[in-house]
Write a protein that holds these residues in place. Structure first.
Motif, short mmCIF file in Angstrom:
data_model
loop_
_atom_site.label_atom_id
_atom_site.label_comp_id
_atom_site.label_asym_id
_atom_site.label_seq_id
_atom_site.Cartn_x
_atom_site.Cartn_y
_atom_site.Cartn_z
N GLU A 290 95.93 24.72 69.35
CA GLU A 290 96.91 24.68 70.42
C GLU A 290 98.29 24.88 69.82
O GLU A 290 98.58 24.43 68.71
CB GLU A 290 96.86 23.34 71.16
CG GLU A 290 97.72 23.30 72.43
CD GLU A 290 97.53 22.00 73.18
OE1 GLU A 290 97.63 22.01 74.41
OE2 GLU A 290 97.28 20.97 72.53
N ALA B 299 91.01 21.24 65.69
CA ALA B 299 91.72 22.51 65.54
C ALA B 299 91.55 23.07 64.13
O ALA B 299 91.35 22.33 63.16
CB ALA B 299 93.20 22.32 65.85
N VAL C 196 89.91 27.55 66.88
CA VAL C 196 90.48 26.79 67.99
C VAL C 196 91.81 26.22 67.53
O VAL C 196 91.97 25.83 66.37
CB VAL C 196 89.52 25.65 68.40
CG1 VAL C 196 90.20 24.67 69.35
CG2 VAL C 196 88.25 26.21 69.02
N SER D 201 89.07 20.22 76.60
CA SER D 201 89.26 20.86 77.90
C SER D 201 89.29 19.77 78.98
O SER D 201 88.87 18.63 78.74
CB SER D 201 88.11 21.83 78.19
OG SER D 201 88.10 22.88 77.26
N LEU E 47 91.33 18.70 70.26
CA LEU E 47 91.57 19.32 71.55
C LEU E 47 90.42 19.06 72.51
O LEU E 47 89.25 19.03 72.10
CB LEU E 47 91.75 20.84 71.41
CG LEU E 47 93.11 21.38 70.94
CD1 LEU E 47 93.41 20.95 69.52
CD2 LEU E 47 93.14 22.89 71.04
N LEU F 149 87.16 25.51 76.30
CA LEU F 149 86.59 25.43 74.96
C LEU F 149 85.07 25.42 74.97
O LEU F 149 84.42 25.99 74.08
CB LEU F 149 87.12 24.17 74.25
CG LEU F 149 88.63 24.17 73.98
CD1 LEU F 149 89.08 22.79 73.52
CD2 LEU F 149 88.98 25.23 72.92
N GLU G 3 92.32 27.02 74.88
CA GLU G 3 92.06 25.58 74.94
C GLU G 3 91.65 25.10 76.34
O GLU G 3 91.16 23.98 76.49
CB GLU G 3 93.28 24.79 74.47
CG GLU G 3 94.57 25.06 75.22
CD GLU G 3 95.38 26.20 74.60
OE1 GLU G 3 96.59 26.26 74.89
OE2 GLU G 3 94.81 27.02 73.85
N TYR H 64 87.39 19.19 70.17
CA TYR H 64 87.33 20.28 69.20
C TYR H 64 88.45 20.09 68.18
O TYR H 64 89.64 20.07 68.54
CB TYR H 64 87.48 21.64 69.91
CG TYR H 64 86.26 22.03 70.70
CD1 TYR H 64 85.36 22.97 70.21
CD2 TYR H 64 85.98 21.42 71.94
CE1 TYR H 64 84.22 23.31 70.93
CE2 TYR H 64 84.85 21.76 72.66
CZ TYR H 64 83.98 22.70 72.16
OH TYR H 64 82.85 23.04 72.87
#
Length: 527
Positions: free
Chosen positions: A219, A42, A217, A27, A25, A189, A186, A40
């Motif tokens: 999504e 997950a 973390v 930002s 992930l 982050l 998300e 990041y």
């Protein structure tokens, strides 16, 4: 700030580690759409299970930490966040597009919330100590409140600090003696990592159990559902959309042991402008309404999305003034591509709605970044509004609906038809007293906070604040997510019958109870 200051890792019981999922992930800067580093990884199911197990393992020892030391822990979190404020704010500007002044304010509010709960638990009020001595009706009973257990907190998109990793849900849960597992949002982050690091530093400096705090973390629904359904989690705090909030409520209800979900979801925050106020102050009220509607690109949960007023020449003046001011309001960057896309879809649907008249239409032309939003305003009459309940649906962003009423009876009918709301505002002058008395009981039955001759944006963190309301504003109408009462969500009462003094918890022993606010034999006694 440089992405080199961030690692892209999760925090599990005080330790940094990479997430175990293959999903990566990032930002994005909403002003440009640029992807931000680092990525990041997950959390995998085993990461979530480990965080929840660590929270459960730490619960008994953390709950036993004296309230004075627990309060110092909360204050230390505030100090650590303030000490790293420059980096947090710099990353926040990049991840959210929010101005530096707004984020400075959030740092102050976040620290203030932590200190409020620290003071509160030392004062002893949340313990709710009660003693009923033995008499002819039965044996002696003493009661106090205790923490409910590990709490899952879902960080909000629109408040990267105050409703996020160390925001109000986390602060009140930790104050109640409950370990917390946070799911970072998300959209921010990097800010989440920096704040989580501040919490972990406070954990280590305060000598509280490491499992008291973790941050994961992810999504989509997989991570959220795994967190909610973990057998160690005993309650959930959530701020976000109604669709996600209801999915969390459903997941919690499907557990073998259902748990409470405290979800703040949606509100149009209706504002009623009564005839005398409208006649005297139409242009002034219109200007303030637009300023509140567009504040923060309409991305506060308390922006006023519905305004109700009597028809007539004064209403025409109001509409003309509001429309002129809204057209002059510059576009603003929304928090994320997803929020911006949803806003544009919702506004387009309103513009094509057969029962709405467009006063100020949506402008798709971009003068800056790709996620800018301009304000829009629509109008309808009370009869159409009452037949179309979907006109009460929240549009998250700077868009409002004006409802014009032919009579005072229609004003009352609109108030009666409202679904649950976080707030409602009354704008009234001398001469409107009778209408205020008629409207008030209808409005107060569906809202958590009523505002007189002011606007709902801006939430004070204090004892008397209520930031809640009946469904669909929240999933738990008897609670608030802001203010001193927020701690009550994560406490439950326990009664001790017939215990000798030596066997009672310290708080309830005669030699200690004198230091606490308490209720004895039905009478309130305050030290």
């Amino acid at each position: 700030m440089s992405s080199a200051d961030l690692t892209g890792e999760l925090f599990l019981a005080g330790d940094r580690r990479d997430g175990g999922s293959s999903a990566l992930l990032h930002s994005h800067d909403p002003r440009s759409g640029e992807r931000l580093e680092p990525g990041y990884r997950a959390a995998a199911p085993e990461d979530i299970a480990a965080a929840c197990a660590a929270a459960a393992e730490s619960f008994a020892s953390y709950r036993a930490v004296p309230v004075e030391r627990r309060a110092e822990f909360l204050r230390r979190i505030a100090e650590e966040i303030e000490g790293d404020a420059s980096r947090i704010i710099a990353r926040g500007v990049t991840e959210t597009g929010l101005p530096e002044a707004r984020l400075k304010g959030e740092v102050g509010r976040t620290a203030g919330q932590l200190r409020l709960f620290a003071d509160l638990i030392v004062d002893g009020r949340p313990a709710d100590v009660r003693i009923d001595h033995a008499d002819e009706s039965g044996p002696e009973l003493r009661s106090q409140t205790v923490g409910i257990g590990p709490v899952a907190v879902f960080a909000a998109s629109n408040f990267p600090l105050a409703f996020s990793v160390a925001g109000g849900d986390t602060a009140s849960a930790l104050a109640a003696g409950c370990p917390v597992v946070v799911k970072a949002h998300e959209a921010h982050l990097g800010v989440s990592e920096l704040v989580a690091a501040a919490v972990v530093r406070a954990v280590r400096a305060s000598d509280v159990p490491a499992g008291v705090f973790s941050m994961v973390v992810g999504e989509g629904r997989e991570v959220g559902q795994a967190l909610v359904k973990d057998e160690h989690i005993r309650a959930v705090g959530f701020t976000g959309s109604q669709a996600v909030g209801l999915a969390i409520v459903a997941s919690a209800a499907e557990r073998t042991e259902p748990i409470p979900v405290y979800a703040e979801m949606s509100s149009v925050n209706p504002c009623f402008v009564l005839s005398h106020a409208l006649e005297q102050r139409a242009e002034e009220i219109a200007s303030a309404f637009v300023d509140s509607l567009t504040l923060g690109a309409g991305q506060f949960c308390t922006n006023p999305g519905l305004l109700v007023l009597p028809k007539g020449a004064a209403a025409d003046r109001f509409i003309a003034a509001a429309s002129e001011r809204l057209r002059a309001s510059p576009p603003q960057t929304m928090l994320s591509a997803r929020i911006h896309r949803s806003f544009e879809e919702d506004v387009a649907a309103r513009a094509s709605h057969s029962d709405l008249t467009t006063l100020v239409g949506p402008t798709m032309e971009k003068t800056g970044g790709p996620h800018e939003a301009s304000g829009s305003l629509f109008a309808t009459d009370a009869a159409l509004f009452l037949r179309r309940p979907e006109l009460q649906n929240e549009v998250f962003g700077p868009s409002g609906v004006v409802v014009q009423c032919d009579s005072e009876a229609e004003l009352e009918s609109v108030a009666t038809a409202l679904s649950g709301q976080l707030t409602a505002s009354l704008h009234a002058d001398p001469g409107d007293e009778a209408m205020v008395r008629r409207l008030l009981p209808r409005i107060e039955s569906v809202v958590g906070r009523l505002i007189f001759n002011a606007w709902p944006t801006g939430v004070r963190v204090c004892d008397a604040m209520v930031h809640g309301g009946p469904f669909p504003a929240t999933s738990a109408p008897g609670t608030t997510s802001v203010g001193a009462r927020a701690i009550d969500r994560f406490l439950r009462p326990v009664s001790y019958q017939g215990f000798p003094g030596w066997a009672l918890p310290d708080v309830l022993r005669d030699e200690h109870v004198v230091a606490w606010p308490r209720r004895v034999d039905g009478d309130n006694l305050v030290p």
